[in-house]
Design a protein around this motif. Sequence first.
Motif, mmCIF file in Angstrom:
data_model
loop_
_atom_site.group_PDB
_atom_site.id
_atom_site.type_symbol
_atom_site.label_atom_id
_atom_site.label_comp_id
_atom_site.label_asym_id
_atom_site.label_seq_id
_atom_site.Cartn_x
_atom_site.Cartn_y
_atom_site.Cartn_z
ATOM 1 N N SER A 210 40.645 42.861 50.763
ATOM 2 C CA SER A 210 41.219 43.784 49.787
ATOM 3 C C SER A 210 42.219 43.106 48.866
ATOM 4 C CB SER A 210 41.897 44.950 50.523
ATOM 5 O OG SER A 210 42.894 44.447 51.412
ATOM 6 N N ILE A 213 39.881 40.320 44.466
ATOM 7 C CA ILE A 213 38.678 40.916 43.881
ATOM 8 C C ILE A 213 37.940 39.819 43.110
ATOM 9 C CG2 ILE A 213 37.776 42.588 42.209
ATOM 10 C CD1 ILE A 213 40.091 44.401 42.892
ATOM 11 N N SER A 290 32.825 41.555 44.433
ATOM 12 C CA SER A 290 32.892 43.015 44.459
ATOM 13 C C SER A 290 32.394 43.628 43.159
ATOM 14 C CB SER A 290 34.330 43.476 44.701
ATOM 15 O OG SER A 290 34.839 42.955 45.908
ATOM 16 N N ILE A 350 37.898 47.307 38.207
ATOM 17 C CA ILE A 350 38.885 46.808 39.172
ATOM 18 C C ILE A 350 39.619 47.990 39.817
ATOM 19 C CG2 ILE A 350 41.049 45.518 39.391
ATOM 20 C CD1 ILE A 350 39.966 43.640 37.186
ATOM 21 N N ILE A 353 37.255 49.640 42.387
ATOM 22 C CA ILE A 353 37.141 48.851 43.619
ATOM 23 C C ILE A 353 38.435 48.909 44.414
ATOM 24 C CG2 ILE A 353 36.829 46.509 44.517
ATOM 25 C CD1 ILE A 353 34.251 47.807 43.535
ATOM 26 N N SER A 354 39.569 48.794 43.730
ATOM 27 C CA SER A 354 40.865 48.801 44.423
ATOM 28 C C SER A 354 41.109 50.111 45.149
ATOM 29 C CB SER A 354 41.993 48.548 43.420
ATOM 30 O OG SER A 354 41.842 47.294 42.784
#
Length: 442
Positions: A210, A213, A290, A350, A353-354
């Motif tokens: 995590s 990325i 990712s 981003i 995904i975060s």
Amino acid sequence: MGDGTLAIAMVSDFFHPDVGGVENHIFMLSANLIRRGHKVIVITHSHPPNRVGVRWLLPSLKVYYLPFTTIASSATLPNYFTFLPYFRTIIAREHINLIHAHASLSSLGQEAILHSHFLGVRTVFTDHSLFGFEDAASILTNKLLAAALKNVDAVICVSHTSRENTVLRGQLFEPSDDDPSVSVVRPSVYTIPNALVAEQFTPSPQPQPSETINIVVLSRLAYRKGIDLLVATAPRVCAAFPNVKFIIGGDGPKLNDLLQVRERHMLQDRMELLGSVRHRDVRAVLIRGSIFLNTSLTESFGIAILEAACTGLYVVSTRVGGVPEILPEDMISFANPDEDDVFRAISDAIRIISEGNHNPLQAHERIKGFYDWMQVARRTEAVYQTVMQSEPIDLWIRIQRIMSLGPFAGPIYTMILIVDCIFYMFLEWLMPREDLDFVHAR
């Protein structure tokens, strides 16, 4: 051949060991047609130093590598006549009854369409690319394509956008026989998308860290693929998001631009350049990321996008060509092909995904249900059967269609057709068909 099975020759300048979407499409389509009981061979050019002659690929795919050299981008020089002696011999001895040519830039494919009708062989053409109408290269390519498609029995495109582009470039509108004031598309043009083997692109069983990325780019590093957009955007993304890294695979003339921007902005630890990546290693690269980034300026379908989505990556792409037809809206973020909008789309991805709003395993299952090579083979087989049952184009109709190309191109291509016909008759006299070494039919 019996029981509805066909003997098919795939003809193109683009085939293995070269790597690309057209090459993979031809191989996978051929393999699945073989599994459905058809006989399939491939005719392409040689690859130095020793890939010339006949080779076999699994599953029982016979490939003829002819001794022709390339001039640019794996394409041979258009000549129309040097290919005919080889082509006539192969088609006759292999008992071929249908030619399937691929790619607008393939000289071998266009020449095969021209020669096929002398041998009583039906023809299908698949267009894999989008081209413009203004620059010199596109104008020349479009005129060559239009001449080839005047002789073809059916056309297949890989997206609806590609279909519209091909119909316009190939000048496929003709007056209707019933009502001359109404235009119809001749020959018939079908849309059959690409596919992939989903089992080869499974997501990583281990979740991505995590804290970092990774944005993956897998592309030919050329202007058409929008590498200038990548060069402009990557430093901005790295400056705005300290936890983001780029993993870039591919080779091409724009590689030096990426090397220079990496040095200029001191991003050696943020931009990893892998060079050329073999297709069997694509998944190993994809599972490191990712987000998948595609910055193409033109794209008829985009098989790399499909492979990345199947591997579980969230996709960011320029909104060009047939790309909007590939994935559901919740699996991709679109950008206009300009630096600011690409940066905006990457920033949105981003954030997605975060926040954990993208499920790689769920994405894989969805793609697995959307695209399947056996389904593509069945749909292509239906086009073949339609062509085989249709009336062939006689020489006079072919001449009439070619003359419609214009006051200059029409007579030139008509002369090529007539000379090709005379050369074919000369070969029939010089090397009678009964003297050829025939391959025994199954």
